[in-house]
Design an enzyme around this catalytic site. Structure first.
Site, PDB file in Angstrom:
ATOM      1  N   GLU A  44       0.872  -1.217  -0.051  1.00 57.16           N
ATOM      2  CA  GLU A  44      -0.015  -0.018   0.034  1.00 57.16           C
ATOM      3  C   GLU A  44       0.776   1.453  -0.071  1.00 57.16           C
ATOM      4  O   GLU A  44       2.298   1.208   0.565  1.00 57.16           O
ATOM      5  CB  GLU A  44      -0.892   0.011   1.193  1.00 57.16           C
ATOM      6  CG  GLU A  44      -1.858   1.142   1.229  1.00 57.16           C
ATOM      7  CD  GLU A  44      -2.644   1.051   2.633  1.00 57.16           C
ATOM      8  OE1 GLU A  44      -3.814   1.823   2.743  1.00 57.16           O
ATOM      9  OE2 GLU A  44      -2.062   0.686   3.605  1.00 57.16           O
ATOM     10  N   LYS A 115      -9.938   1.022  -2.726  1.00 59.32           N
ATOM     11  CA  LYS A 115      -9.858   0.441  -1.340  1.00 59.32           C
ATOM     12  C   LYS A 115     -11.146   0.873  -0.760  1.00 59.32           C
ATOM     13  O   LYS A 115     -11.660   1.894  -0.702  1.00 59.32           O
ATOM     14  CB  LYS A 115      -9.043   0.947  -0.218  1.00 59.32           C
ATOM     15  CG  LYS A 115      -8.936   0.515   1.093  1.00 59.32           C
ATOM     16  CD  LYS A 115      -7.616   1.359   1.858  1.00 59.32           C
ATOM     17  CE  LYS A 115      -7.561   0.760   3.232  1.00 59.32           C
ATOM     18  NZ  LYS A 115      -6.499   1.469   3.971  1.00 59.32           N
ATOM     19  N   CYS A 156      -5.001  -3.457   2.719  1.00 58.50           N
ATOM     20  CA  CYS A 156      -4.715  -3.154   3.994  1.00 58.50           C
ATOM     21  C   CYS A 156      -5.883  -3.273   5.156  1.00 58.50           C
ATOM     22  O   CYS A 156      -6.165  -4.500   5.384  1.00 58.50           O
ATOM     23  CB  CYS A 156      -4.073  -1.950   4.220  1.00 58.50           C
ATOM     24  SG  CYS A 156      -3.279  -1.567   5.830  1.00 58.50           S
TER      25      CYS A 156
END
Length: 271
Positions: A44, A115, A156
């Site tokens: 990330e 995300k 993440c």
């Protein structure tokens, strides 16, 4: 391509100098390709991990410096390459997107994931962060069905939401990428258990490229590192040492099929 191939995850210590971040990424990707890796993922915030307001100001499009660099690397080495995430320009002035991009060995973009789950927490003085202040959440799940298998993309904090991975597997995913910048405090207790749980419950390979160490955002951020590759039985089969570097491991898609066949969890699901 054979059902067996070498994969690599890249561990970085990115800062606010995009050129330096991309230079180190390129060096490690080239090293991985030199070892024979055909699927490579970076963490990330690969291209930028500094002050968050600057992250929004410097956000790029899919035709910007970061994606152009990765497209060229994928084509040069003939590899499947995942830019773990970069700060993609959005339609909002004060927020950007946290975007993972999958490049094929021809350098073309084959998948783009924004995300979905954002890190808004107040765990302690050391871990108090509101990602949604500068990041616009994504909405769509993405699985790239390619020569190396079906790869489900995530980023993440998504790791804490098992239903996302169940849906990726329902879409055919055999390999899950989890590029991350896990904080030191949460990572030391939760990183391995969460990754192993996602691998076991989805019976998939997990490729978790991570950021490591302190970043130049006024000392507020220190990442846990410990990039790993985990097999469908939940075993760590590749790990990176401290500092920037690589973790490598063989991926065997037959192992995914045999694990799911011998313990057909999906067919047992009632809820």
């Amino acid at each position: 391509m054979s059902d067996k191939f070498l994969a690599a995850v890249v561990q970085l210590q990115s800062g606010s100098d995009e050129d330096a971040n991309l230079s180190l990424s390129s060096e490690l990707i080239e090293r991985a390709a030199g070892y024979g890796a055909t699927l490579v993922s970076t963490p990330e915030n690969t291209n930028y991990l500094g002050p968050h307001k600057e992250k929004v100001r410097l956000a790029e499009g899919l035709d910007g410096k970061a994606c152009t660099c990765f497209a060229e690397l994928a084509a040069k080495h003939g590899i499947h390459l995942v830019l773990g995430s970069f700060n993609e320009r959005s339609d909002e002035e004060t927020r950007c997107l946290n975007t993972s991009v999958y490049f094929g060995p021809d350098g073309e973009i084959r998948g783009v994931y924004r995300k979905i789950h954002l890190f808004d927490v107040d765990v302690s003085k050391e871990v108090c962060f509101k990602e949604s202040a500068t990041i616009q959440p994504g909405k769509e799940l993405v699985v790239v069905d390619d020569a190396v298998g079906a790869v489900g993309l995530s980023v993440c904090y998504d790791l804490r939401f098992p239903e996302l991975y169940a849906q990726l597997v329902a879409k055919g995913a055999q390999i899950l990428t989890v590029p991350s910048a896990f904080t030191l405090m949460t990572g030391k207790d939760h990183w391995y258990p969460l990754l192993c749980a996602r691998a076991i419950e989805t019976q998939s390979y997990v490729l978790a490229a991570a950021q490591w160490g302190k970043h130049d955002d006024k000392g507020l951020r220190q990442s846990y590192g410990h990039s790993v590759i985990i097999d469908p039985w939940g075993q760590v089969i590749g790990s990176a040492p401290e500092g920037p570097g690589l973790a490598l491991a063989e991926i065997d898609l037959d192992r995914v099929a045999s694990t799911r066949r011998s313990m057909p969890v999906e067919s047992h699901r009632r809820l």
